[in-house]
Design an enzyme around this catalytic site. Structure first.
Site, mmCIF file in Angstrom:
data_model
loop_
_atom_site.group_PDB
_atom_site.id
_atom_site.type_symbol
_atom_site.label_atom_id
_atom_site.label_comp_id
_atom_site.label_asym_id
_atom_site.label_seq_id
_atom_site.Cartn_x
_atom_site.Cartn_y
_atom_site.Cartn_z
ATOM 1 N N ILE A 9 25.860 57.893 14.875
ATOM 2 C CA ILE A 9 27.202 57.362 15.131
ATOM 3 C C ILE A 9 27.349 55.893 14.761
ATOM 4 O O ILE A 9 28.442 55.347 14.781
ATOM 5 C CB ILE A 9 27.619 57.566 16.610
ATOM 6 C CG1 ILE A 9 26.487 57.116 17.552
ATOM 7 C CG2 ILE A 9 27.990 59.018 16.868
ATOM 8 C CD1 ILE A 9 26.867 57.181 19.023
ATOM 9 N N GLY A 10 26.266 55.237 14.428
ATOM 10 C CA GLY A 10 26.403 53.831 14.059
ATOM 11 C C GLY A 10 25.124 53.277 13.460
ATOM 12 O O GLY A 10 24.034 53.807 13.679
ATOM 13 N N PHE A 11 25.309 52.228 12.682
ATOM 14 C CA PHE A 11 24.154 51.552 12.079
ATOM 15 C C PHE A 11 24.230 50.078 12.415
ATOM 16 O O PHE A 11 25.298 49.475 12.351
ATOM 17 C CB PHE A 11 24.184 51.678 10.552
ATOM 18 C CG PHE A 11 23.961 53.086 10.065
ATOM 19 C CD1 PHE A 11 22.672 53.600 9.965
ATOM 20 C CD2 PHE A 11 25.030 53.883 9.726
ATOM 21 C CE1 PHE A 11 22.468 54.892 9.528
ATOM 22 C CE2 PHE A 11 24.832 55.188 9.287
ATOM 23 C CZ PHE A 11 23.552 55.690 9.192
ATOM 24 N N GLY A 12 23.096 49.493 12.765
ATOM 25 C CA GLY A 12 23.036 48.052 12.949
ATOM 26 C C GLY A 12 22.020 47.499 11.969
ATOM 27 O O GLY A 12 21.486 48.235 11.147
ATOM 28 N N THR A 13 21.791 46.198 12.060
ATOM 29 C CA THR A 13 20.809 45.576 11.176
ATOM 30 C C THR A 13 19.421 46.136 11.444
ATOM 31 O O THR A 13 18.620 46.347 10.541
ATOM 32 C CB THR A 13 20.787 44.059 11.422
ATOM 33 O OG1 THR A 13 22.113 43.617 11.652
ATOM 34 C CG2 THR A 13 20.180 43.320 10.264
ATOM 35 N N PHE A 14 19.143 46.337 12.726
ATOM 36 C CA PHE A 14 17.809 46.753 13.134
ATOM 37 C C PHE A 14 17.680 48.224 13.422
ATOM 38 O O PHE A 14 16.582 48.752 13.499
ATOM 39 C CB PHE A 14 17.455 46.063 14.459
ATOM 40 C CG PHE A 14 17.006 44.662 14.317
ATOM 41 C CD1 PHE A 14 16.208 44.286 13.254
ATOM 42 C CD2 PHE A 14 17.362 43.717 15.268
ATOM 43 C CE1 PHE A 14 15.771 42.992 13.155
ATOM 44 C CE2 PHE A 14 16.934 42.426 15.167
ATOM 45 C CZ PHE A 14 16.138 42.052 14.105
ATOM 46 N N ASP A 131 26.103 37.281 20.582
ATOM 47 C CA ASP A 131 26.568 38.097 19.445
ATOM 48 C C ASP A 131 27.861 38.831 19.812
ATOM 49 O O ASP A 131 28.029 40.013 19.495
ATOM 50 C CB ASP A 131 25.463 39.091 19.043
ATOM 51 C CG ASP A 131 25.643 39.629 17.624
ATOM 52 O OD1 ASP A 131 26.486 39.083 16.881
ATOM 53 O OD2 ASP A 131 24.943 40.600 17.261
HETATM 54 N N1 LIG Z 1 26.345 53.080 23.396
HETATM 55 C C1 LIG Z 1 26.976 53.363 22.251
HETATM 56 N N2 LIG Z 1 27.888 54.360 22.191
HETATM 57 C C2 LIG Z 1 28.524 54.636 21.029
HETATM 58 N N3 LIG Z 1 28.342 53.958 19.873
HETATM 59 C C3 LIG Z 1 27.443 52.953 19.879
HETATM 60 C C4 LIG Z 1 26.717 52.606 21.051
HETATM 61 N N4 LIG Z 1 25.918 51.562 20.762
HETATM 62 C C5 LIG Z 1 26.131 51.268 19.469
HETATM 63 N N5 LIG Z 1 27.049 52.088 18.923
HETATM 64 C C6 LIG Z 1 27.533 52.072 17.523
HETATM 65 O O1 LIG Z 1 26.470 51.669 16.681
HETATM 66 C C7 LIG Z 1 26.783 50.406 16.030
HETATM 67 C C8 LIG Z 1 25.531 49.554 15.934
HETATM 68 O O2 LIG Z 1 25.036 49.316 17.231
HETATM 69 P P1 LIG Z 1 24.450 47.894 17.667
HETATM 70 O O3 LIG Z 1 25.433 46.819 17.322
HETATM 71 O O4 LIG Z 1 24.039 47.958 19.099
HETATM 72 O O5 LIG Z 1 23.175 47.836 16.729
HETATM 73 P P2 LIG Z 1 22.395 46.565 16.175
HETATM 74 O O6 LIG Z 1 21.239 47.017 15.354
HETATM 75 O O7 LIG Z 1 22.073 45.663 17.314
HETATM 76 O O8 LIG Z 1 23.516 45.965 15.275
HETATM 77 P P3 LIG Z 1 23.909 44.512 14.863
HETATM 78 O O9 LIG Z 1 23.684 44.473 13.402
HETATM 79 O O10 LIG Z 1 25.362 44.397 15.249
HETATM 80 O O11 LIG Z 1 23.051 43.560 15.639
HETATM 81 C C9 LIG Z 1 27.898 49.791 16.891
HETATM 82 O O12 LIG Z 1 28.736 48.927 16.150
HETATM 83 C C10 LIG Z 1 28.646 51.036 17.378
HETATM 84 O O13 LIG Z 1 29.554 51.477 16.382
#
Ligand SMILES: Nc1ncnc2c1ncn2[C@@H]1O[C@H](COP(=O)(O)OP(=O)(O)OP(=O)(O)O)[C@@H](O)[C@H]1O
Length: 342
Positions: A9-14, A131
């Site tokens: 459902i989502g991608f982050g940097t890590f 952040d």
């Molecule tokens: N608890 C959750 N429920 C639903 N979707 C989520 C949840 N946590 C994260 N996501 C989805 O995943 C995406 C990436 O999550 P998150 O920002 O926590 O990851 P990250 O690796 O820390 O990213 P960033 O690059 O922002 O630091 C979010 O923008 C959101 O769309």
């Protein structure tokens, strides 16, 4: 806890975030959760997130953590953090669907009230989030919003000692506060500045700083850190909203309003009755129906949450930033002056 990974459902940097189904019939954990997973290079960020969430404890405006788990998938060790599942995703995704229109002011006020209550809890426990951005504010079915992603959060306890010498970019440059750009200060006041940027983006559908396509992000850092320019306050916002933003966008962090002060500002100090809340949920659902239309391709994806360290002996902000701008474009992938890329 036993769980099974579902769709991504989502991608982050890590990390990658997926749906997780709880396969144990137990009241302790919900049937559906979100699982944030990372291979070894993101493990430190996940572990920081877990320890911060544990220290913060329960708060209705902060995404809950149910625990961590180590799995081996396709021969690779995965670090997993099990979190409360936000079925509507992030505010960033939601706002992007609104064809650059932004959310109605009443919705912005409500969301910002929630984020402020979450931030009050974070700051009272001695942490800064570091952040705050629309991608880290998650939406739930009942219209509630909660703060997520504590991978960059840090304990501050009033101590604003710079993290390191040189320039360190934590989070997203578009949300960076002047003191973070100039002095690497990432305290609670920097969260307030970022919150102001989030208000602008939520209301206008556009980022708080307008940046020309293809421009070097260091020129943005100079605008933030040096001189008097402030993010543009949307003209269509009410006078109360404009005043609220003028309290967030104060260059001197000492003079910027605190979260506690902002919670008493008339822009957010409203308590919706139940029927208004229902009205809000209906409006919220209507907003979701608006189809996404293509926008400018310059969506700042590669700026998100990058951490780059530079160890230089330059002291003044102008010197430090100027030295970075003069190099045509930084190489994000190697060491040298840009030590860490996340
Ligand atoms: N608890 C959750 N429920 C639903 N979707 C989520 C949840 N946590 C994260 N996501 C989805 O995943 C995406 C990436 O999550 P998150 O920002 O926590 O990851 P990250 O690796 O820390 O990213 P960033 O690059 O922002 O630091 C979010 O923008 C959101 O769309």
């Amino acid at each position: 806890m036993e769980w099974v990974r579902g769709e991504t459902i989502g991608f982050g940097t890590f990390s990658t975030v997926s749906v997780a189904t709880n396969t144990r019939d137990s009241d302790d954990f919900p049937a559906i959760m979100a699982v944030k997973s990372s291979v070894s290079y993101g493990a430190a960020s996940l572990s920081n997130e877990k320890s911060v969430l544990d220290s913060l404890g329960d708060c209705p405006e902060i995404v809950r953590c149910y625990g961590e788990d180590l799995t081996v998938e396709n021969g690779e060790e995965m670090h997993n953090l099990l979190l409360e599942y936000a079925s509507r995703g992030s505010l960033a995704t939601h706002v992007k669907k609104l064809s650059g229109e932004g959310l109605p002011e009443s919705t912005v006020r409500r969301h910002i009230g929630s984020v402020l209550r979450g931030l009050r809890h974070i700051h009272a426990k001695g942490f800064a989030h570091c952040d705050i951005k629309l991608g880290n504010i998650l939406l739930f079915n009942d219209g509630a919003v909660k703060i997520a992603d504590f991978g960059l959060a840090r304990r501050v306890d009033g101590d604003l000692t710079p993290l390191k010498k040189g320039v360190e970019i934590r989070g997203t440059p578009l949300y960076m506060a002047p003191e973070s750009v100039n002095d690497n200060e990432y305290g609670s006041a920097a969260d307030v500045w970022a919150l102001g940027c989030a208000v602008v983006e939520m209301f206008s559908g556009k980022t708080a700083w307008s940046v020309k396509e293809g421009s070097h992000f260091m020129s943005l850092l100079i605008r933030i850190g040096v001189g008097d320019e402030l993010p543009k306050i949307p003209e269509m916002l009410s006078e109360e909203g404009k005043d609220f933003l003028s309290k967030c966008f104060v260059k001197d962090p000492e003079k910027r309003w605190t979260v506690e002060m902002l919670l008493n500002h008339s822009f957010v100090a409203v308590d919706l009755e139940d029927d208004q809340r229902e009205d809000f949920v209906v409006k919220f659902k209507e907003e979701e129906k608006v189809l996404m239309s293509p926008k400018c391709p310059f969506e700042f994806h590669d700026w998100e949450s990058s951490t780059s360290d530079s160890h230089t002996s330059l002291d003044s902000p102008v010197e430090r930033l100027g030295s970075l701008v003069s190099s045509s474009s930084p190489d994000w992938s190697v060491g040298g002056s840009w030590v860490t890329v996340r």
